[in-house]
Design a protein around this motif. Structure first.
Motif, PDB file in Angstrom:
ATOM      1  N   GLY A 135       0.806  -1.220   0.000  1.00 14.87           N
ATOM      2  CA  GLY A 135       0.000   0.000   0.000  1.00 14.87           C
ATOM      3  C   GLY A 135       0.834   1.263   0.000  1.00 14.87           C
ATOM      4  N   PHE A 136       2.112   1.152   0.345  1.00 17.53           N
ATOM      5  CA  PHE A 136       3.076   2.241   0.254  1.00 17.53           C
ATOM      6  C   PHE A 136       4.444   1.608   0.028  1.00 17.53           C
ATOM      7  N   ALA A 137       5.416   2.427  -0.307  1.00 20.29           N
ATOM      8  CA  ALA A 137       6.765   1.920  -0.583  1.00 20.29           C
ATOM      9  C   ALA A 137       7.729   2.444   0.466  1.00 20.29           C
ATOM     10  N   GLN A 138       8.651   1.591   0.884  1.00 15.15           N
ATOM     11  CA  GLN A 138       9.641   2.012   1.866  1.00 15.15           C
ATOM     12  C   GLN A 138      10.986   1.364   1.567  1.00 15.15           C
ATOM     13  N   LEU A 139      12.048   2.062   1.954  1.00 14.46           N
ATOM     14  CA  LEU A 139      13.394   1.530   1.792  1.00 14.46           C
ATOM     15  C   LEU A 139      13.691   0.634   2.987  1.00 14.46           C
ATOM     16  N   ALA A 140      13.728  -0.656   2.752  1.00 19.55           N
ATOM     17  CA  ALA A 140      13.974  -1.617   3.831  1.00 19.55           C
ATOM     18  C   ALA A 140      15.454  -1.700   4.174  1.00 19.55           C
ATOM     19  N   VAL A 141      16.299  -1.689   3.141  1.00 17.66           N
ATOM     20  CA  VAL A 141      17.747  -1.738   3.346  1.00 17.66           C
ATOM     21  C   VAL A 141      18.394  -0.777   2.351  1.00 17.66           C
ATOM     22  N   ALA A 142      19.143   0.188   2.867  1.00 18.78           N
ATOM     23  CA  ALA A 142      19.884   1.098   1.991  1.00 18.78           C
ATOM     24  C   ALA A 142      20.948   0.320   1.232  1.00 18.78           C
ATOM     25  N   PRO A 143      21.350   0.772   0.052  1.00 21.66           N
ATOM     26  CA  PRO A 143      22.352   0.040  -0.731  1.00 21.66           C
ATOM     27  C   PRO A 143      23.578  -0.305   0.100  1.00 21.66           C
ATOM     28  N   THR A 144      23.929  -1.572   0.121  1.00 25.60           N
ATOM     29  CA  THR A 144      25.014  -2.053   0.955  1.00 25.60           C
ATOM     30  C   THR A 144      25.656  -3.271   0.333  1.00 25.60           C
ATOM     31  N   ALA A 145      26.893  -3.536   0.727  1.00 28.59           N
ATOM     32  CA  ALA A 145      27.580  -4.759   0.313  1.00 28.59           C
ATOM     33  C   ALA A 145      27.460  -5.845   1.378  1.00 28.59           C
ATOM     34  N   ASP A 146      26.735  -5.532   2.468  1.00 28.89           N
ATOM     35  CA  ASP A 146      26.526  -6.504   3.553  1.00 28.89           C
ATOM     36  C   ASP A 146      25.414  -7.462   3.150  1.00 28.89           C
ATOM     37  N   ARG A 171      10.885   5.748  -4.629  1.00 31.97           N
ATOM     38  CA  ARG A 171      11.697   5.419  -3.455  1.00 31.97           C
ATOM     39  C   ARG A 171      13.069   4.892  -3.889  1.00 31.97           C
ATOM     40  N   SER A 172      13.086   4.130  -4.951  1.00 32.09           N
ATOM     41  CA  SER A 172      14.352   3.593  -5.456  1.00 32.09           C
ATOM     42  C   SER A 172      15.248   4.711  -5.983  1.00 32.09           C
ATOM     43  N   ILE A 173      14.652   5.693  -6.647  1.00 34.08           N
ATOM     44  CA  ILE A 173      15.422   6.846  -7.124  1.00 34.08           C
ATOM     45  C   ILE A 173      16.052   7.581  -5.942  1.00 34.08           C
ATOM     46  N   ASP A 174      15.283   7.765  -4.878  1.00 31.48           N
ATOM     47  CA  ASP A 174      15.810   8.444  -3.692  1.00 31.48           C
ATOM     48  C   ASP A 174      16.988   7.676  -3.093  1.00 31.48           C
ATOM     49  N   ALA A 175      16.884   6.345  -3.086  1.00 26.78           N
ATOM     50  CA  ALA A 175      17.974   5.531  -2.539  1.00 26.78           C
ATOM     51  C   ALA A 175      19.246   5.694  -3.370  1.00 26.78           C
ATOM     52  N   ILE A 176      19.086   5.786  -4.684  1.00 29.15           N
ATOM     53  CA  ILE A 176      20.234   5.994  -5.568  1.00 29.15           C
ATOM     54  C   ILE A 176      20.821   7.387  -5.365  1.00 29.15           C
ATOM     55  N   ALA A 177      19.944   8.381  -5.193  1.00 33.83           N
ATOM     56  CA  ALA A 177      20.399   9.764  -5.011  1.00 33.83           C
ATOM     57  C   ALA A 177      21.245   9.930  -3.757  1.00 33.83           C
ATOM     58  N   GLU A 178      21.013   9.085  -2.752  1.00 33.31           N
ATOM     59  CA  GLU A 178      21.812   9.157  -1.526  1.00 33.31           C
ATOM     60  C   GLU A 178      23.272   8.787  -1.791  1.00 33.31           C
ATOM     61  N   LEU A 179      23.515   7.968  -2.811  1.00 30.44           N
ATOM     62  CA  LEU A 179      24.876   7.518  -3.128  1.00 30.44           C
ATOM     63  C   LEU A 179      25.504   8.287  -4.273  1.00 30.44           C
ATOM     64  N   ASP A 180      24.703   8.623  -5.267  1.00 32.05           N
ATOM     65  CA  ASP A 180      25.215   9.237  -6.496  1.00 32.05           C
ATOM     66  C   ASP A 180      24.814  10.706  -6.543  1.00 32.05           C
ATOM     67  N   PRO A 181      25.754  11.637  -6.398  1.00 33.83           N
ATOM     68  CA  PRO A 181      25.414  13.064  -6.424  1.00 33.83           C
ATOM     69  C   PRO A 181      24.920  13.544  -7.782  1.00 33.83           C
ATOM     70  N   ASN A 182      25.143  12.745  -8.824  1.00 32.99           N
ATOM     71  CA  ASN A 182      24.677  13.127 -10.153  1.00 32.99           C
ATOM     72  C   ASN A 182      23.208  12.787 -10.380  1.00 32.99           C
ATOM     73  N   VAL A 183      22.609  12.061  -9.446  1.00 34.16           N
ATOM     74  CA  VAL A 183      21.196  11.699  -9.552  1.00 34.16           C
ATOM     75  C   VAL A 183      20.411  12.498  -8.515  1.00 34.16           C
ATOM     76  N   ALA A 184      19.460  13.291  -8.987  1.00 33.25           N
ATOM     77  CA  ALA A 184      18.652  14.106  -8.076  1.00 33.25           C
ATOM     78  C   ALA A 184      17.569  13.262  -7.430  1.00 33.25           C
ATOM     79  N   PRO A 185      17.188  13.583  -6.193  1.00 29.34           N
ATOM     80  CA  PRO A 185      16.079  12.862  -5.565  1.00 29.34           C
ATOM     81  C   PRO A 185      14.796  13.019  -6.376  1.00 29.34           C
ATOM     82  N   ALA A 186      13.859  12.108  -6.176  1.00 34.97           N
ATOM     83  CA  ALA A 186      12.586  12.170  -6.890  1.00 34.97           C
ATOM     84  C   ALA A 186      11.809  13.406  -6.471  1.00 34.97           C
ATOM     85  N   ASP A 187      11.051  13.956  -7.407  1.00 33.05           N
ATOM     86  CA  ASP A 187      10.191  15.089  -7.087  1.00 33.05           C
ATOM     87  C   ASP A 187       9.110  14.644  -6.122  1.00 33.05           C
TER      88      ASP A 187
END
Length: 377
Positions: A135-146, A171-187
């Motif tokens: 019913g909504f989307a959430q980031l369960a685990v931030a991008p990690t090598a663990d 939500r996935s775009i936002d997770a990518i934006a946290e790592l990649d400064p060239n990707v803006a967060p979702a509107d």
């Protein structure tokens, strides 16, 4: 080829200047030698010096200086290079329809097993993040090598009501934006509520821009080319968007940021019973529901237990990804295993400064070595 600091190209002027000084010195020595009256001695002294080989060390040094001048100006070239997925965001559908048993033992269990295999098969340098959505989307685990953290989160997912495919992409775009400064967060968009059963969205298929794929335009309609991000989104769902931002709108935002989405439609077109385990229901008592009859699972004019392939194909086309379909556990495992082979190439600026610097050093050392050898022979 372009240069990051073109002003430093003026240092190349010193190369012809030094060459001119060297030629002038050669002519000056030649004029001085004519003062000798002993012709035999003059020929003996000039026999070796007349060879072209004696100019090789100077030529190598001058070439090295020219390359160093170019390297200082930071030369770059635009080229098509393989875009490896340094970060993968797995967006996993955990809506109630994932309890359907048309895939043994049910869709969610099969998806969990396939995703576990996929995560375990990634190399140590690839980061993987997990977004879960119902019913909504959430980031369960931030991008990690663990891998341990990821696998624990995959095993612990529980089902919910509704399917928010569009919100999962954002939500996935936002997770990518946290790592990649060239990707803006979702509107920002209006968040869907989790009240009520939710109705299947009449999702419009994203309209590809002229030229198709990533870089053909943006959500703002600027039409400017967009660099392809190395990160990708792998979206696994078994149904259709039932609320919130549509997949088409989310795909526009992903395309505007160069983020490719690889949707995977999971499940058959003839779902029967829905049955999840107590853990998959979040601790509630499991129940079995039968949707095998005519119109079973139909909401809003379509069966919410069946993949909305038109919308998912549109998302893939709009973002430069690719759509895959899997009707059973083995098929899903194969699709996930093949994903890295479908990562495309992208146009990127390659810095040649280091290459020019190394070549200059090699030429300089070669020139010094030849000069030393000649002086000792």
């Amino acid at each position: 080829m372009s240069f990051g600091v073109p002003l430093l190209l003026v240092t190349l002027v010193f190369v012809p200047v030094l060459l001119g000084i060297y030629v002038w010195q050669l002519r000056r020595r030649r004029r001085q030698t004519v003062r000798y009256s002993n012709v035999a001695l003059l020929r003996a002294a000039g026999a070796g010096s007349a060879s072209w080989k004696r100019h090789v060390p100077v030529g190598l040094v001058l070439c090295a200086l020219a390359l160093l001048g170019l390297a200082s100006a930071r030369p770059t070239v635009r080229a098509a290079v393989p875009t490896s997925s340094s970060t993968i965001i797995l967006a996993l559908d955990v809506s109630g329809s994932m309890c359907a048993t048309d895939v043994v033992p049910n869709r969610l269990s099969a998806a969990q097993a396939a995703v576990r295999t996929f995560v375990e098969g990634q190399d140590d340098e690839t980061k993987v993040g997990l977004v879960v959505f119902s019913g909504f989307a959430q980031l369960a685990v931030a991008p990690t090598a663990d891998r341990g953290e990821l696998l624990a989160a995959i095993d612990a997912v529980t089902t919910g009501r509704g399917t928010t495919i569009g919100a999962a992409i954002l939500r996935s775009i936002d997770a990518i934006a946290e790592l990649d400064p060239n990707v803006a967060p979702a509107d920002p968009v209006e968040e869907p509520t989790t009240d009520g059963p939710g109705l299947a969205d009449p999702t419009p298929v994203p309209t590809p821009s002229v030229g198709g794929g990533v870089g053909g335009g943006s959500g703002s309609g600027s039409g400017a080319a967009v660099d392809v991000a190395p990160e990708i989104i792998v979206l696994l769902t078994d149904g259709a968007n039932t609320r919130g931002v549509t997949p088409a709108e989310a795909a526009d935002q992903a395309a505007a940021r160069g983020v490719r989405v690889y949707p995977i439609g999971f499940g058959t077109t003839n779902p029967t019973q829905m049955a999840c385990t107590r853990d998959q229901y979040g601790g509630f008592t499991p129940r079995t529901r039968d949707f095998s009859g005519p119109g079973g699972g139909s909401l809003g004019g379509r069966n919410f237990l069946v993949v909305d392939e038109a919308a998912l194909k549109g998302v893939a086309q709009r973002t430069g990804g690719e759509y895959f379909a899997a009707t059973d556990a083995d098929g899903l495992t194969k699709v996930l295993a093949d994903l890295p082979k479908h990562v495309t190439v992208s146009e990127q600026d390659i810095d040649l400064s280091a290459a020019f610097g190394l070549l200059a050093a090699a030429l300089l050392l070669a020139g010094l070595a030849i000069s030393f050898r000649r002086s000792t022979s």
